[in-house]
Write an enzyme that holds these catalytic residues in place. Structure first.
Site, PDB file in Angstrom:
ATOM      1  N   HIS A 128      -1.226   3.939  -1.716  1.00 21.09           N
ATOM      2  CA  HIS A 128      -2.542   4.761  -1.375  1.00 21.09           C
ATOM      3  C   HIS A 128      -2.564   6.045  -2.476  1.00 21.09           C
ATOM      4  N   ALA A 186      -2.178   5.663  -5.571  1.00 22.42           N
ATOM      5  CA  ALA A 186      -2.667   5.225  -6.837  1.00 22.42           C
ATOM      6  C   ALA A 186      -3.889   5.865  -7.424  1.00 22.42           C
ATOM      7  N   TYR A 198       3.433   2.066   2.033  1.00 19.85           N
ATOM      8  CA  TYR A 198       4.038   2.347   3.294  1.00 19.85           C
ATOM      9  C   TYR A 198       5.737   2.116   3.152  1.00 19.85           C
ATOM     10  N   ARG A 255       2.772  -8.994   4.026  1.00 24.30           N
ATOM     11  CA  ARG A 255       1.829  -8.360   3.001  1.00 24.30           C
ATOM     12  C   ARG A 255       2.560  -7.882   1.823  1.00 24.30           C
ATOM     13  N   GLN A 303     -18.286   4.451   3.968  1.00 20.29           N
ATOM     14  CA  GLN A 303     -18.777   5.474   4.437  1.00 20.29           C
ATOM     15  C   GLN A 303     -18.525   5.551   5.971  1.00 20.29           C
ATOM     16  N   GLU A 344       0.816  -1.333   0.079  1.00 20.98           N
ATOM     17  CA  GLU A 344       0.073  -0.017  -0.165  1.00 20.98           C
ATOM     18  C   GLU A 344       0.939   1.304   0.099  1.00 20.98           C
TER      19      GLU A 344
HETATM   20  P1  FAD Z   1     -36.205   6.760   2.695  1.00 21.66           P
HETATM   21  O1  FAD Z   1     -35.070   5.728   2.137  1.00 21.66           O
HETATM   22  O2  FAD Z   1     -36.643   7.713   1.862  1.00 21.66           O
HETATM   23  O3  FAD Z   1     -37.241   5.659   2.970  1.00 21.66           O
HETATM   24  C1  FAD Z   1     -38.682   6.091   3.388  1.00 21.66           C
HETATM   25  C2  FAD Z   1     -39.916   5.193   3.301  1.00 21.66           C
HETATM   26  O4  FAD Z   1     -40.979   5.587   3.881  1.00 21.66           O
HETATM   27  C3  FAD Z   1     -40.164   5.137   1.569  1.00 21.66           C
HETATM   28  O5  FAD Z   1     -40.158   3.855   1.364  1.00 21.66           O
HETATM   29  C4  FAD Z   1     -41.511   5.666   1.721  1.00 21.66           C
HETATM   30  O6  FAD Z   1     -42.389   5.029   0.567  1.00 21.66           O
HETATM   31  C5  FAD Z   1     -41.930   5.332   3.127  1.00 21.66           C
HETATM   32  N1  FAD Z   1     -43.224   6.083   3.285  1.00 21.66           N
HETATM   33  C6  FAD Z   1     -43.218   7.593   3.447  1.00 21.66           C
HETATM   34  N2  FAD Z   1     -44.483   7.841   3.886  1.00 21.66           N
HETATM   35  C7  FAD Z   1     -45.281   6.919   4.297  1.00 21.66           C
HETATM   36  C8  FAD Z   1     -46.509   6.567   4.790  1.00 21.66           C
HETATM   37  N3  FAD Z   1     -47.480   7.620   5.158  1.00 21.66           N
HETATM   38  N4  FAD Z   1     -46.819   5.238   5.104  1.00 21.66           N
HETATM   39  C9  FAD Z   1     -46.058   4.141   4.343  1.00 21.66           C
HETATM   40  N5  FAD Z   1     -44.856   4.576   4.073  1.00 21.66           N
HETATM   41  C10 FAD Z   1     -44.447   5.792   3.903  1.00 21.66           C
HETATM   42  N6  FAD Z   1     -26.958   6.708   0.933  1.00 21.66           N
HETATM   43  C11 FAD Z   1     -25.657   6.537   1.162  1.00 21.66           C
HETATM   44  O7  FAD Z   1     -25.552   6.501   2.582  1.00 21.66           O
HETATM   45  N7  FAD Z   1     -24.810   5.977   0.516  1.00 21.66           N
HETATM   46  C12 FAD Z   1     -25.331   6.002  -0.862  1.00 21.66           C
HETATM   47  O8  FAD Z   1     -24.241   5.719  -1.532  1.00 21.66           O
HETATM   48  C13 FAD Z   1     -26.162   6.357  -1.199  1.00 21.66           C
HETATM   49  N8  FAD Z   1     -26.689   6.450  -2.595  1.00 21.66           N
HETATM   50  C14 FAD Z   1     -27.857   6.951  -2.815  1.00 21.66           C
HETATM   51  C15 FAD Z   1     -28.068   7.055  -4.267  1.00 21.66           C
HETATM   52  C16 FAD Z   1     -29.122   7.305  -4.705  1.00 21.66           C
HETATM   53  C17 FAD Z   1     -29.565   7.226  -6.321  1.00 21.66           C
HETATM   54  C18 FAD Z   1     -30.266   7.784  -3.918  1.00 21.66           C
HETATM   55  C19 FAD Z   1     -31.616   8.339  -4.425  1.00 21.66           C
HETATM   56  C20 FAD Z   1     -30.118   7.893  -2.547  1.00 21.66           C
HETATM   57  C21 FAD Z   1     -28.630   7.225  -2.089  1.00 21.66           C
HETATM   58  N9  FAD Z   1     -28.505   7.442  -0.650  1.00 21.66           N
HETATM   59  C22 FAD Z   1     -27.269   7.077  -0.330  1.00 21.66           C
HETATM   60  C23 FAD Z   1     -29.412   7.935   0.260  1.00 21.66           C
HETATM   61  C24 FAD Z   1     -30.000   6.986   1.122  1.00 21.66           C
HETATM   62  O9  FAD Z   1     -30.791   5.964   0.208  1.00 21.66           O
HETATM   63  C25 FAD Z   1     -31.083   7.588   1.954  1.00 21.66           C
HETATM   64  O10 FAD Z   1     -30.267   8.499   3.114  1.00 21.66           O
HETATM   65  C26 FAD Z   1     -31.723   6.730   2.661  1.00 21.66           C
HETATM   66  O11 FAD Z   1     -32.504   5.939   1.882  1.00 21.66           O
HETATM   67  C27 FAD Z   1     -32.657   7.398   3.618  1.00 21.66           C
HETATM   68  O12 FAD Z   1     -33.413   6.303   4.675  1.00 21.66           O
HETATM   69  P2  FAD Z   1     -34.992   6.914   5.256  1.00 21.66           P
HETATM   70  O13 FAD Z   1     -35.108   5.572   5.831  1.00 21.66           O
HETATM   71  O14 FAD Z   1     -34.913   7.948   5.989  1.00 21.66           O
HETATM   72  O15 FAD Z   1     -35.884   7.343   3.934  1.00 21.66           O
HETATM   73  P1  NAP Z   2     -26.947  17.063  -1.413  1.00 23.88           P
HETATM   74  O1  NAP Z   2     -25.607  16.348  -1.345  1.00 23.88           O
HETATM   75  O2  NAP Z   2     -27.493  18.170  -0.465  1.00 23.88           O
HETATM   76  O3  NAP Z   2     -26.921  17.900  -2.806  1.00 23.88           O
HETATM   77  C1  NAP Z   2     -27.889  18.591  -3.378  1.00 23.88           C
HETATM   78  C2  NAP Z   2     -27.462  19.438  -4.501  1.00 23.88           C
HETATM   79  O4  NAP Z   2     -28.310  20.379  -5.028  1.00 23.88           O
HETATM   80  C3  NAP Z   2     -26.182  20.283  -4.171  1.00 23.88           C
HETATM   81  O5  NAP Z   2     -25.339  20.275  -5.507  1.00 23.88           O
HETATM   82  C4  NAP Z   2     -26.716  21.771  -4.265  1.00 23.88           C
HETATM   83  O6  NAP Z   2     -25.758  22.455  -4.797  1.00 23.88           O
HETATM   84  C5  NAP Z   2     -28.003  21.659  -5.148  1.00 23.88           C
HETATM   85  N1  NAP Z   2     -29.178  22.524  -4.540  1.00 23.88           N
HETATM   86  C6  NAP Z   2     -29.655  22.474  -3.473  1.00 23.88           C
HETATM   87  N2  NAP Z   2     -30.794  23.473  -3.473  1.00 23.88           N
HETATM   88  C7  NAP Z   2     -31.065  23.862  -4.721  1.00 23.88           C
HETATM   89  C8  NAP Z   2     -32.126  24.520  -5.283  1.00 23.88           C
HETATM   90  N3  NAP Z   2     -32.961  25.140  -4.768  1.00 23.88           N
HETATM   91  N4  NAP Z   2     -31.935  24.870  -6.484  1.00 23.88           N
HETATM   92  C9  NAP Z   2     -30.813  24.235  -7.294  1.00 23.88           C
HETATM   93  N5  NAP Z   2     -29.887  23.340  -6.783  1.00 23.88           N
HETATM   94  C10 NAP Z   2     -29.914  23.356  -5.243  1.00 23.88           C
HETATM   95  O7  NAP Z   2     -28.077  16.404  -1.680  1.00 23.88           O
HETATM   96  P2  NAP Z   2     -28.433  14.957  -2.654  1.00 23.88           P
HETATM   97  O8  NAP Z   2     -27.513  14.788  -3.715  1.00 23.88           O
HETATM   98  O9  NAP Z   2     -29.768  14.814  -3.052  1.00 23.88           O
HETATM   99  O10 NAP Z   2     -28.000  13.752  -1.886  1.00 23.88           O
HETATM  100  C11 NAP Z   2     -28.948  13.352  -0.680  1.00 23.88           C
HETATM  101  C12 NAP Z   2     -28.187  12.619   0.485  1.00 23.88           C
HETATM  102  O11 NAP Z   2     -28.059  11.394  -0.258  1.00 23.88           O
HETATM  103  C13 NAP Z   2     -26.798  13.328   0.711  1.00 23.88           C
HETATM  104  O12 NAP Z   2     -26.764  13.905   1.759  1.00 23.88           O
HETATM  105  C14 NAP Z   2     -25.795  12.162   0.601  1.00 23.88           C
HETATM  106  O13 NAP Z   2     -25.148  12.040   1.785  1.00 23.88           O
HETATM  107  C15 NAP Z   2     -26.714  10.832   0.039  1.00 23.88           C
HETATM  108  N6  NAP Z   2     -26.124  10.151  -0.807  1.00 23.88           N
HETATM  109  C16 NAP Z   2     -24.678   9.710  -0.471  1.00 23.88           C
HETATM  110  C17 NAP Z   2     -24.145   9.101  -1.729  1.00 23.88           C
HETATM  111  C18 NAP Z   2     -22.394   8.547  -1.377  1.00 23.88           C
HETATM  112  O14 NAP Z   2     -22.197   7.983  -2.361  1.00 23.88           O
HETATM  113  N7  NAP Z   2     -22.204   8.660  -0.105  1.00 23.88           N
HETATM  114  C19 NAP Z   2     -24.609   8.954  -3.009  1.00 23.88           C
HETATM  115  C20 NAP Z   2     -25.943   9.584  -3.184  1.00 23.88           C
HETATM  116  C21 NAP Z   2     -26.631  10.030  -1.995  1.00 23.88           C
HETATM  117  P3  NAP Z   2     -25.454  24.249  -4.713  1.00 23.88           P
HETATM  118  O15 NAP Z   2     -26.301  24.667  -3.491  1.00 23.88           O
HETATM  119  O16 NAP Z   2     -24.372  24.405  -4.810  1.00 23.88           O
HETATM  120  O17 NAP Z   2     -26.334  24.453  -6.087  1.00 23.88           O
HETATM  121 FE1  SF4 Z   3     -17.292  -0.216   5.446  1.00 24.13          FE
HETATM  122 FE2  SF4 Z   3     -19.584  -1.264   6.429  1.00 24.13          FE
HETATM  123 FE3  SF4 Z   3     -19.683   0.315   4.205  1.00 24.13          FE
HETATM  124 FE4  SF4 Z   3     -18.571  -2.455   4.274  1.00 24.13          FE
HETATM  125  S1  SF4 Z   3     -20.733  -1.808   4.452  1.00 24.13           S
HETATM  126  S2  SF4 Z   3     -17.571  -0.545   3.388  1.00 24.13           S
HETATM  127  S3  SF4 Z   3     -17.999  -2.186   6.329  1.00 24.13           S
HETATM  128  S4  SF4 Z   3     -19.091   1.035   6.284  1.00 24.13           S
END
Ligand code: FAD
Ligand code: NAP
Ligand code: SF4
Length: 672
Positions: free
Chosen positions: A253, A255, A167, A215, A340, A165
């Site tokens: 690291h 790379a 080191y 390693r 994460q 890695e």
């Molecule tokens: P949600 O996932 O939004 O779930 C809420 C649920 O409640 C939904 O299924 C909805 O249908 C249900 N619901 C709402 N109202 C009602 C009701 N009245 N009755 C019954 N059901 C209801 N996070 C990461 O950490 N890493 C990532 O790499 C990552 N990638 C992402 C990529 C994408 C494209 C997206 C969209 C999100 C990603 N996220 C990622 C974000 C992550 O998915 C969210 O932070 C997470 O799903 C939030 O969880 P939650 O349970 O709070 O809400």
């Molecule tokens: P986000 O990270 O808060 O990004 C929102 C984006 O929208 C920003 O680029 C912001 O940038 C822009 N924005 C905010 N308000 C706006 C407005 N009124 N008009 C136009 N642009 C606006 O949220 P997200 O991309 O929706 O992701 C949601 C959460 O999911 C994140 O917090 C993230 O942690 C999680 N997630 C994580 C991963 C992962 O790989 N770890 C992947 C997907 C999602 P400006 O304000 O500069 O325009």
């Molecule tokens: Fe790390 Fe857990 Fe994500 Fe695996 S699932 S990469 S152990 S945080």
């Protein structure tokens, strides 16, 4: 037995390991202070109980100069031995075995005492190292040997010498970092002397019956790294010097090729270890992106390695081995390789944990005990927060009803799993579906919970995990049919043109961009396509394994925009953000910061960057502008006099991710 090779014992001559799983070294942050060693012991004991054959601790420096950071883990003084006995006793009491990793950071040391073979600063640290004198090299070898002896005193079954890695040891081996002309550099033989002397003298000091894992960096992935022939020569010398096992290291690291993130194909580097199998006779351990028993079994059955190393998968599920042995792979809480809560935390100097298992490294603090009063509890929303909460509540003995308005569980994870390179997210949903069944959670799918229903049902507690709703962008023209939300795009029920502007460059904006430019299935499911894209030479003919990357042509022309000045993607996660930025750059996505949005019309999206106005000639605009909490139900229930608990996005939408959603759901459930 479904995985006969995985569960074949491995005879090391003086000890027999019960299976072929090595828990690879993983810094957790608990190593750095003696007062945390009770927690460290509990963490390892839980994994030993889960049946891992052999474990390796996070890295310990053999002296001050070798620190990763000021006051980081070190084992060199007599008084530092005693706390380690807590770890070794706890592991041995569970029938496990554990080795201590000795890691000298060299020029990766984040402190002014850092040393290296030559005075060359690394591109990822701010400190220029001091070049070791010849006496300093001898002192460092003695420090490695002293550390191994201390580990032996502390009751460890062996050590792992960290030679990869990028080191210190790796720095001696490569011309990139070793410009010496004394006995420790210049020719290949002299560059390789440092690790060979370490292993030879360590074996002499520790005796025969002590495991020494070396390693070996089998693929440096940096310019000026080692050639395959050099690495094979070293492997043979290390074997002759007395190593027990050779573990595989992939990439320095610094790379610019990803090696462990989720978009790396499963077992994406096992082919490197396979090539080494023909060259040495001591057992070889392979590693990187092995997370499920069928993957491990396939590697072992093909004879590509003798053991598989997994670190993060055992953070995610301490019972991984036990479940595999009992043919219960479907019950495994799979590591999705998101980094994460583990690596990102370590890089931020926070204690590691796991996104899918918040108990990891918190075993003594987040205890899931049977509930003293069994209650009827409603959980509304089956996204990550609701799923974690409902399953943990049921585990504790509560009667849980889970409401979900859509036909399937998963919430936003159902969108995440469709992103190229995020295929692993399917596993989390498979795991939760299984847990809900096993724990007898009543699932009311396709049921939108209402305040009156919840009130009338007389639940003792109501948990709202209703998630988020996408934020609309207030731009003139955003009502046009070619303006879509990311939800429409990822659900696959909208027409997306050939030229697309994405408004919002957060995690979701980046993911949507990847979704729009990549072909399905993604290269993450195919080692040959993936290595071509990133310029990894699978013939091993090129020095350090690097050739010119050959990315596939993008499917669309995409612009990714944000209002904040500066390059998009700065706020992405520490260890993975650069991979997303590099992926989009390779697909020729234009990433712009400091954008103001003026209007959308038939000509496209009108923007201004600084003083310059321009029209992006796009067919489609996708809004990824963040989200708002969806908590209408909370207000209605409060008005009806019913107290509720809010978790996940329903609680706070800003900076929401699944790590917080799952941790919050689990912690609440542990307390009710
Ligand atoms: P949600 O996932 O939004 O779930 C809420 C649920 O409640 C939904 O299924 C909805 O249908 C249900 N619901 C709402 N109202 C009602 C009701 N009245 N009755 C019954 N059901 C209801 N996070 C990461 O950490 N890493 C990532 O790499 C990552 N990638 C992402 C990529 C994408 C494209 C997206 C969209 C999100 C990603 N996220 C990622 C974000 C992550 O998915 C969210 O932070 C997470 O799903 C939030 O969880 P939650 O349970 O709070 O809400
Ligand atoms: P986000 O990270 O808060 O990004 C929102 C984006 O929208 C920003 O680029 C912001 O940038 C822009 N924005 C905010 N308000 C706006 C407005 N009124 N008009 C136009 N642009 C606006 O949220 P997200 O991309 O929706 O992701 C949601 C959460 O999911 C994140 O917090 C993230 O942690 C999680 N997630 C994580 C991963 C992962 O790989 N770890 C992947 C997907 C999602 P400006 O304000 O500069 O325009
Ligand atoms: Fe790390 Fe857990 Fe994500 Fe695996 S699932 S990469 S152990 S945080």
């Amino acid at each position: 037995m479904r995985y006969p090779n995985l569960f074949a014992p491995l005879d090391l001559g003086f000890a027999t390991l019960p299976n072929r799983v090595l828990m690879g070294s993983m810094h957790t942050g608990l190593e750095d202070r003696a007062r945390d060693f009770d927690k460290l012991a509990a963490y390892f004991a839980e994994r030993a109980r889960g049946g891992v054959g052999l474990m390796v601790t996070g890295g310990f420096a053999p002296n001050l100069e070798g620190w990763l950071a000021p006051f980081a883990s070190r084992l060199s003084m007599p008084w530092q031995v005693a706390p380690h006995r807590k770890v070794t006793r706890a592991v041995h009491a569970e029938g496990g075995r554990i080795c201590l990793q000795i890691l000298h950071a060299g020029r990766y040391g984040y402190h002014p005492l850092a040393v290296a073979p030559s005075k060359l600063k690394s591109p990822i640290t701010p400190f220029t190292p001091r070049a070791l004198s010849a006496r300093g090299v001898e002192r460092t070898i003695a420090a490695f040997v002293n550390c191994a002896r201390k580990a032996q005193d502390a009751g460890y079954d062996g050590v792992e010498v960290m030679g990869s890695e990028g080191y210190l040891i790796n720095q001696f081996l490569a011309e990139r970092t070793n410009r010496r002309e004394d006995d420790w550099g210049g020719t290949l033989d002299k560059r390789q002397r440092f690790p060979v002397e370490i292993v030879k003298r360590m074996r002499a000091a520790a005796g025969r019956d002590f495991i020494i894992i070396y390693r070996l960096s089998m693929l440096d992935l940096v310019d000026g790294g080692q050639s395959w022939d050099e690495i094979v020569t070293l492997a043979k010398k290390i074997e002759a010097a007395g190593a027990t096992l050779l573990n595989t290291g992939i990439g320095w690291h610094e790379a610019r090729v990803p090696t462990i993130v989720t978009s790396v194909p499963r077992a994406g580097f096992a082919w490197v270890t396979r090539r080494m199998k023909a060259e040495v006779s001591i057992p070889l351990v392979t590693t990187n992106r092995i997370n499920m028993p069928d993957v491990a079994e396939r590697i072992l059955a093909a004879g590509d390695a003798d053991m598989v190393s997994m670190a993060r998968p055992l953070l995610a599920d301490p019972d991984w081995v036990r479940k595999a042995r009992a043919d219960r792979a479907a019950d495994i809480n799979t590591c999705i390789a998101c980094n994460q809560a583990c690596l990102d935390h370590v890089f931020e100097n926070k204690r590691a944990s796991c996104l899918v298992n918040p108990r990891a490294c918190h075993e003594t603090e987040l205890v899931i005990a049977p509930a003293s009063v069994k209650k009827r509890i409603a959980v509304v929303g089956a996204g990550p927060a609701g799923l974690a909460c409902a399953t943990t509540l049921a585990e504790r003995g509560h009667a849980v009803t889970l409401f979900e308005q859509s036909a399937t569980i998963g919430g936003q994870f159902n969108m995440a799993k469709r992103i190229p390179g995020k295929e692993e997210f399917h596993e989390t949903l498979r795991y939760y579906a299984r847990r809900l069944e096993q724990l007898g959670v009543e699932q009311r799918l396709g049921t939108r919970a209402t305040a009156s229903e919840l009130r009338d049902a007389g639940f003792d507690e109501v948990v709202l995990a209703t998630g988020v709703t996408p934020r609309a962008a207030r731009i003139p023209g955003s009502e046009r049919v070619n303006v879509l939300s990311y939800v429409d795009v990822l659900a696959g029920n909208a027409n997306v043109g050939a030229r697309v502007a994405i408004i919002g460059a957060g995690g979701i904006g980046f993911d949507v961009a990847e979704f729009l430019v990549e072909d399905a299935p993604s290269p993450s499911t195919d080692v040959a396509r993936w290595t071509r894209e990133w310029g990894v030479d699978t013939t091993l003919g090129a020095r350090a394994g690097l050739v010119k990357p050959a990315p596939e042509a993008p499917r669309r022309r995409v612009w990714l925009l944000q209002r904040t000045p500066g390059k998009p993607g700065k706020r992405l996660n520490k260890t993975t953000g650069w991979v997303h930025r590099a992926t989009l750059a390779a697909k020729r996505v234009t990433m712009l910061g400091g954008v103001s949005y003026e209007r959308i019309d038939e000509a496209g999206l009108h923007i201004r960057v600084g003083d310059a106005a321009q029209v992006l000639p796009v067919d489609t605009v996708v809004i990824c502008a963040g989200q708002e909490p969806n908590r209408a139900l909370a207000d209605e229930l409060a008005a009806a006099g019913l107290a509720t608990h809010l978790i996940g996005g329903a609680d706070v939408a800003a900076e929401l991710d699944a790590k917080r959603a799952i941790a919050q759901g689990t912690r609440l459930a542990a307390s009710l």
